[in-house]
Design a protein around this motif. Structure first.
Motif, PDB file in Angstrom:
ATOM      1  N   GLU A 731       0.823  -1.208   0.000  1.00 44.49           N
ATOM      2  CA  GLU A 731       0.000   0.000   0.000  1.00 44.49           C
ATOM      3  C   GLU A 731       0.858   1.259   0.000  1.00 44.49           C
ATOM      4  O   GLU A 731       1.723   1.438   0.848  1.00 44.49           O
ATOM      5  CB  GLU A 731      -0.905  -0.023   1.238  1.00 44.49           C
ATOM      6  N   GLY A 732       0.602   2.128  -0.956  1.00 46.58           N
ATOM      7  CA  GLY A 732       1.341   3.391  -1.035  1.00 46.58           C
ATOM      8  C   GLY A 732       1.935   3.591  -2.409  1.00 46.58           C
ATOM      9  O   GLY A 732       1.965   2.682  -3.247  1.00 46.58           O
ATOM     10  N   GLU A 733       2.446   4.795  -2.626  1.00 46.77           N
ATOM     11  CA  GLU A 733       2.967   5.141  -3.945  1.00 46.77           C
ATOM     12  C   GLU A 733       4.455   5.481  -3.923  1.00 46.77           C
ATOM     13  O   GLU A 733       4.975   6.022  -4.896  1.00 46.77           O
ATOM     14  CB  GLU A 733       2.167   6.319  -4.503  1.00 46.77           C
ATOM     15  N   ASP A 734       5.116   5.164  -2.829  1.00 48.13           N
ATOM     16  CA  ASP A 734       6.537   5.513  -2.746  1.00 48.13           C
ATOM     17  C   ASP A 734       7.401   4.293  -2.422  1.00 48.13           C
ATOM     18  O   ASP A 734       8.322   4.364  -1.622  1.00 48.13           O
ATOM     19  CB  ASP A 734       6.750   6.609  -1.694  1.00 48.13           C
ATOM     20  N   LEU A 735       7.088   3.164  -3.078  1.00 54.59           N
ATOM     21  CA  LEU A 735       7.810   1.923  -2.803  1.00 54.59           C
ATOM     22  C   LEU A 735       9.308   2.083  -3.049  1.00 54.59           C
ATOM     23  O   LEU A 735      10.132   1.570  -2.295  1.00 54.59           O
ATOM     24  CB  LEU A 735       7.250   0.799  -3.682  1.00 54.59           C
ATOM     25  N   PHE A 736       9.673   2.808  -4.096  1.00 52.79           N
ATOM     26  CA  PHE A 736      11.083   2.914  -4.462  1.00 52.79           C
ATOM     27  C   PHE A 736      11.760   4.144  -3.861  1.00 52.79           C
ATOM     28  O   PHE A 736      12.939   4.364  -4.091  1.00 52.79           O
ATOM     29  CB  PHE A 736      11.218   2.949  -5.985  1.00 52.79           C
ATOM     30  N   THR A 737      11.003   4.934  -3.114  1.00 55.94           N
ATOM     31  CA  THR A 737      11.587   6.171  -2.593  1.00 55.94           C
ATOM     32  C   THR A 737      11.427   6.352  -1.091  1.00 55.94           C
ATOM     33  O   THR A 737      11.975   7.295  -0.530  1.00 55.94           O
ATOM     34  CB  THR A 737      10.939   7.385  -3.291  1.00 55.94           C
ATOM     35  N   SER A 738      10.666   5.484  -0.422  1.00 51.46           N
ATOM     36  CA  SER A 738      10.462   5.657   1.016  1.00 51.46           C
ATOM     37  C   SER A 738      11.758   5.473   1.790  1.00 51.46           C
ATOM     38  O   SER A 738      11.956   6.073   2.838  1.00 51.46           O
ATOM     39  CB  SER A 738       9.403   4.682   1.538  1.00 51.46           C
ATOM     40  N   ARG A 739      12.624   4.628   1.289  1.00 51.05           N
ATOM     41  CA  ARG A 739      13.970   4.458   1.840  1.00 51.05           C
ATOM     42  C   ARG A 739      14.960   4.436   0.691  1.00 51.05           C
ATOM     43  O   ARG A 739      14.622   4.085  -0.431  1.00 51.05           O
ATOM     44  CB  ARG A 739      14.080   3.150   2.650  1.00 51.05           C
ATOM     45  N   GLN A 740      16.177   4.830   0.961  1.00 49.85           N
ATOM     46  CA  GLN A 740      17.181   4.866  -0.105  1.00 49.85           C
ATOM     47  C   GLN A 740      17.734   3.458  -0.346  1.00 49.85           C
ATOM     48  O   GLN A 740      18.831   3.099   0.075  1.00 49.85           O
ATOM     49  CB  GLN A 740      18.308   5.835   0.278  1.00 49.85           C
ATOM     50  N   ILE A 741      16.921   2.653  -1.035  1.00 44.48           N
ATOM     51  CA  ILE A 741      17.292   1.272  -1.340  1.00 44.48           C
ATOM     52  C   ILE A 741      17.413   1.128  -2.848  1.00 44.48           C
ATOM     53  O   ILE A 741      16.578   1.671  -3.597  1.00 44.48           O
ATOM     54  CB  ILE A 741      16.234   0.282  -0.799  1.00 44.48           C
ATOM     55  N   ASN A 742      18.423   0.415  -3.277  1.00 43.74           N
ATOM     56  CA  ASN A 742      18.609   0.190  -4.708  1.00 43.74           C
ATOM     57  C   ASN A 742      17.356  -0.460  -5.294  1.00 43.74           C
ATOM     58  O   ASN A 742      16.871  -1.466  -4.784  1.00 43.74           O
ATOM     59  CB  ASN A 742      19.822  -0.728  -4.930  1.00 43.74           C
ATOM     60  N   PRO A 743      16.807   0.106  -6.358  1.00 43.74           N
ATOM     61  CA  PRO A 743      15.593  -0.464  -6.952  1.00 43.74           C
ATOM     62  C   PRO A 743      15.738  -1.938  -7.316  1.00 43.74           C
ATOM     63  O   PRO A 743      14.762  -2.698  -7.232  1.00 43.74           O
ATOM     64  CB  PRO A 743      15.387   0.403  -8.203  1.00 43.74           C
ATOM     65  N   ASN A 744      16.949  -2.339  -7.714  1.00 44.84           N
ATOM     66  CA  ASN A 744      17.148  -3.749  -8.078  1.00 44.84           C
ATOM     67  C   ASN A 744      16.914  -4.672  -6.885  1.00 44.84           C
ATOM     68  O   ASN A 744      16.428  -5.799  -7.044  1.00 44.84           O
ATOM     69  CB  ASN A 744      18.553  -3.961  -8.630  1.00 44.84           C
ATOM     70  N   ALA A 745      17.258  -4.182  -5.687  1.00 44.40           N
ATOM     71  CA  ALA A 745      17.032  -4.992  -4.483  1.00 44.40           C
ATOM     72  C   ALA A 745      15.535  -5.167  -4.239  1.00 44.40           C
ATOM     73  O   ALA A 745      15.075  -6.244  -3.831  1.00 44.40           O
ATOM     74  CB  ALA A 745      17.685  -4.323  -3.271  1.00 44.40           C
ATOM     75  N   ILE A 746      14.752  -4.111  -4.493  1.00 43.75           N
ATOM     76  CA  ILE A 746      13.303  -4.201  -4.318  1.00 43.75           C
ATOM     77  C   ILE A 746      12.700  -5.142  -5.355  1.00 43.75           C
ATOM     78  O   ILE A 746      11.876  -6.008  -5.023  1.00 43.75           O
ATOM     79  CB  ILE A 746      12.670  -2.801  -4.409  1.00 43.75           C
TER      80      ILE A 746
END
Length: 864
Positions: A731-746
């Protein structure tokens, strides 16, 4: 004139439900109560002038006429206990019928007490949960008072309770009371719409019938200069900020429209970048997001050095340094702390011994106040806990000053909050004089009855007009008060000061307009107390028949002398240009507030207010266009409510009891689903015997990937092991930006969840959309596939000890700690089962009730 209207010995209210000689009769209070009785109302009255008394008059009238119950909702436990004590003292009801509800009372006990209660004072979250779980019904509630009514916006519990109340009550009536409804028409209209308000009544300190009861309040703001050493440290931080701003612009983005970039500008840029990432933004967007994270940290550090002092800055920088040194540090944190100017800042902060001049000035002001009047009480407001601790330490070194820190319940980094019990104890000791200086964060701003406060000191201004008014209202209640605001020249302190001052002016202008639109209709002199002769207002003399009013339906009130009422002039607000407005802004994270300073666009259709200028009117026109666009966009909730589900096939869902705090359960209730709450070990929502759902907000999901304690994969493993159709809703629209995590890891984690664990992943924008998805899943399972709803499954226990603890903790009222205590004391599960009540009571955390419950579970015949 004053002698005839306000005699030296004031008369007291007479009413069958109010104890004699307990409540002073004030004409403006009777006036406002009379207006409120004409329909659901919002009453706006400055702090300290008896909003609770107005609620008392309204409650007494509604109970006298309609019977049933009355409910008073207040945001915090200390306020609930304060109101409950007052109503027990003044209402002519048996003490057992005036009850206080908080989370410390068990749900089962609240359900029992609700039946016997006549007047219930409660926190809104408790009532919201009890409505959702069907423990209580509002059908026979003839009145609800919403204390601090400005909170009735967004997803706050007030809005849900009001909605359910007007759906179910036989004779609904609402009174909202507040000193500060908000600075914009949109905010005020949103409150009115949420509470179903039909009438707005306003009094200010300038109204003639109020003025005799207003104590003089001296307001001053004192300026200090930022020391050269601190200015040097600020210059290092500004160089870092300017450097990052240049990087942002080189990447093709802009922050703010002027030279000065505020925190609001950074938040807007962050939101824009998040939107671009969702639609497949290029690598520059991710780089910009990381840089914005650095800028926000630097911006906060500048605020610390400008408005708080070196000690507060030092603590913040040490926290950042520790974060950057950890194995889980983000690239932004590491890059920032490796910056040459940041290293210089940290070094200079550690060696700098200069105090912020505010600290010495605060110490001197408090000392002078207490030396001049040793019986004085002082409240010092500060935005941050670290600053509160710093001020307490400084005041502790002054003879004759006994300070205490007063903060919220939440725990912070190396800082445990105060429990509600501790808060109540501190306030009692402050009233008694054991402490004479209360150093508080925003948790002390609202409603607390501390009548003897002689001085309120703002360590820094706050930009919120609501918080500013609430703070100033802590003084000048029973005698002359003093408000002092400390402002650092040439810093954001000045900006916050003028921001709150302008917002207060706008709020008063908005209330003028709203009262004109929603004020009582066809009443020429709306605040003439002669209109209320027939209402139970005091005096042994009977009113003349020609003075009867629309409120004849409240004959239990005994009338006030008409001659004195005719002398009161009112009906509309007087000119408020010279109304003393002072206040003071607040930066980033502050305590105990659910609301935001940013303006909220209301979708109210029936309220059209005249704007104060062409510029404001133009702004509202744009906002209305945006609101209309939003209204035209259909959501899953719209489709769900329009689908016309047959009541013959009522959909059911089982919800984990911890999910009652979210807005999902409230939306499911609105969608007409039958809700059942349980303590679920696996999953958050059960929609059939084979389908269960785990809900994760985007920030929780991201944190669980880097925090081993959260162990998302263990949760999903249990979900997939027990249920044939496991589902994860993100739930939410900031899956890739809520924490500074490499998108590939997500992406890798999502792939593993879907492929390795076999868990279906669904996405929702917000709580409402999550609820709609759950209803669709329930319909498929229960209506189309004819599946029964059946919770099952336990968490996998990896050790024998965990299995033993699980067996004992499965007994009602036995938590994990108590289970371990029982096993440690008796040595085995079998020994626990054989122990009698007296033996069980010897174990820590096992009282008579729990011991009896254990024996009841073990000995009672099975009647399945």
């Amino acid at each position: 004139m004053k002698e005839s209207l306000f005699p030296e010995k004031p008369e007291c209210m007479k009413h069958p439900l109010i104890k004699p000689d307990t409540v002073e009769q004030r004409l403006y209070q009777l006036n406002l109560a009379g207006e409120a009785l004409k329909g659901s109302s919002l009453v706006v009255l400055p702090t300290g002038l008896g909003k609770t008394i107005i609620a008392l008059f309204v409650i007494a009238s509604r109970l006298q006429r309609f019977g049933g119950k009355a409910l008073i909702l207040s945001p915090t436990k200390p306020l609930v206990e304060q109101h409950a004590a007052f109503f027990k003292k003044v209402m002519a009801l048996p003490e057992e019928e005036v009850l206080a509800f908080t989370g410390s009372i068990s749900p089962a006990e609240r359900e029992r007490l609700w039946e016997q209660g006549k007047l219930i004072v409660s926190t809104p979250q408790v009532i919201e949960n009890d409505i959702l779980t069907r423990r209580i019904s509002l059908e026979n509630v003839s009145h609800i008072t919403f204390d601090e009514a400005h909170r009735a916006v967004g997803n706050y519990a007030y809005t849900f309770i009001a909605e359910k109340y007007f759906e179910s009550a036989k004779n609904p009536h609402v009174l909202g009371i507040t000193a500060s409804p908000g600075s914009s028409d949109e905010k005020i209209s949103e409150v009115c719409e949420a509470l179903h308000v039909q009438n707005v009544a306003v009094k200010t300190e300038k109204d003639r019938d109020v003025r005799p009861y207003v104590q003089e309040k001296e307001i001053e703001w004192l300026q200090v200069n930022l020391p050269a050493e601190m200015a040097e440290i600020r210059s290092y931080l500004e160089k870092i900020f300017d450097d990052r701003l240049a990087i942002i612009r080189n990447l093709g983005f802009s922050a703010g429209s002027g030279k000065y970039v505020s925190k609001k500008d950074l938040l807007l840029l962050q939101k824009k970048l998040q939107g671009e990432i969702r639609v497949g933004g290029d690598p520059a967007v991710f780089s910009a997001m990381s840089v914005v994270a650095e800028m926000m940290k630097v911006n906060h550090a500048v605020e610390m050095v400008e408005t708080q002092g070196i000690e507060a800055l030092r603590k913040y920088l040490e926290k950042l340094d520790a974060e950057a040194s950890s194995s889980k540090a983000s690239k932004a944190a590491k890059r920032l702390m490796d910056d040459l100017y940041m290293r210089k800042t940290l070094y200079r902060a550690k060696e700098c011994e200069v105090e912020h001049p505010k600290l010495e000035l605060a110490r001197r002001i408090v000392c002078e106040q207490l030396e001049g009047n040793p019986d004085s009480r002082v409240i010092v407001f500060t935005n941050y806990r670290d600053s509160a601790e710093m001020v307490v330490n400084a005041l502790s070194r002054v003879s004759g000053v006994n300070p205490v820190r007063f903060v919220g319940q939440g725990s912070r980094h190396k800082d445990k909050g105060l429990t509600q019990k501790q808060q109540v104890e501190i306030l009692e000791r402050f009233r008694a004089g054991e402490y004479n200086a209360l150093v508080a964060t925003s948790v002390a701003e609202e409603g607390l009855d501390i009548p003897a406060t002689d001085l309120v000191l703002f360590y820094e201004p706050v930009p919120s007009e609501i918080r500013s008014i609430q703070r100033k209202g802590r003084t000048g209640r029973q005698h002359k008060g003093r408000v002092t605001v400390l402002v650092t020249k040439g810093t954001r302190d000045e900006a916050y000061y003028w921001s709150s001052k302008n917002k207060e002016k706008r709020m008063l202008n908005s209330m003028h307009g709203l009262e004109a639109v929603l004020g009582p209709k066809n009443v020429k002199k709306s605040s003439e107390l002669s209109d209320f002769d027939s209402v139970s207002f005091i005096s042994d003399s009977k009113p003349e028949s020609k003075q009867n009013t629309k409120l004849d339906s409240y004959p239990e009130f005994q009338g006030i002398e008409s001659e004195s009422m005719d002398k009161i002039e009112s009906g509309s607000l007087e000119n408020t240009e010279d109304f003393p407005i002072t206040d003071f802004g607040d930066p980033g994270k502050t305590e105990g507030k659910n609301g935001k300073d940013s303006e909220i666009i209301s979708h109210t259709k029936d309220i059209k207010l005249q704007k104060n200028s062409d510029e404001i009117g133009k702004k509202e026109e744009n906002e209305k266009d945006y609101a209309n666009i939003k209204e035209k966009q259909k959501t899953l909730v719209d489709f769900g409510t329009a689908s016309g589900e047959s009541s013959d096939s009522l959909l059911k869902i089982i919800i984990d009891h911890r999910e009652t705090k979210s807005g999902v359960a409230k939306t499911l209730d609105r969608l007409g689903m039958e809700l059942r709450f349980m303590a679920l070990e696996i999953g958050d929502y059960i929609v059939s015997d084979r389908l269960a759902v785990e809900r994760k907000r985007t920030d929780d999901f991201a944190c669980s990937l880097i925090d081993g304690k959260r162990n998302l994969f263990a949760q999903l493993s249990d979900l997939a092991r027990v249920y044939e159709k496991p589902v994860l809703i993100i739930e939410g629209e900031d899956l890739f930006t809520s924490r500074q995590i490499n998108p590939n890891a997500i992406y890798g984690s999502l792939a593993s969840i879907a492929i390795d664990f076999g868990v279906s992943i669904l996405y929702s924008r917000d709580e409402e959309e999550t609820a709609s998805i759950l209803k669709i899943l329930a319909k498929r399972e229960q209506t189309e596939n004819k599946r029964e709803i059946n919770p099952h499954g336990k968490k996998s226990a990896s050790t024998l000890a965990e299995q033993q603890e699980y067996l004992i903790s499965s007994i009602s009222n036995i938590g994990p700690k108590a289970a371990r205590n029982l096993l440690s004391y008796f040595g085995s599960v079998e020994a626990v089962m054989r122990a009698d009540i007296e033996e069980l009571k010897k174990v820590k955390q096992i009282g008579p009730k729990t011991a009896a419950r254990i024996r009841e579970v073990l000995e009672s015949p099975y009647k399945g």
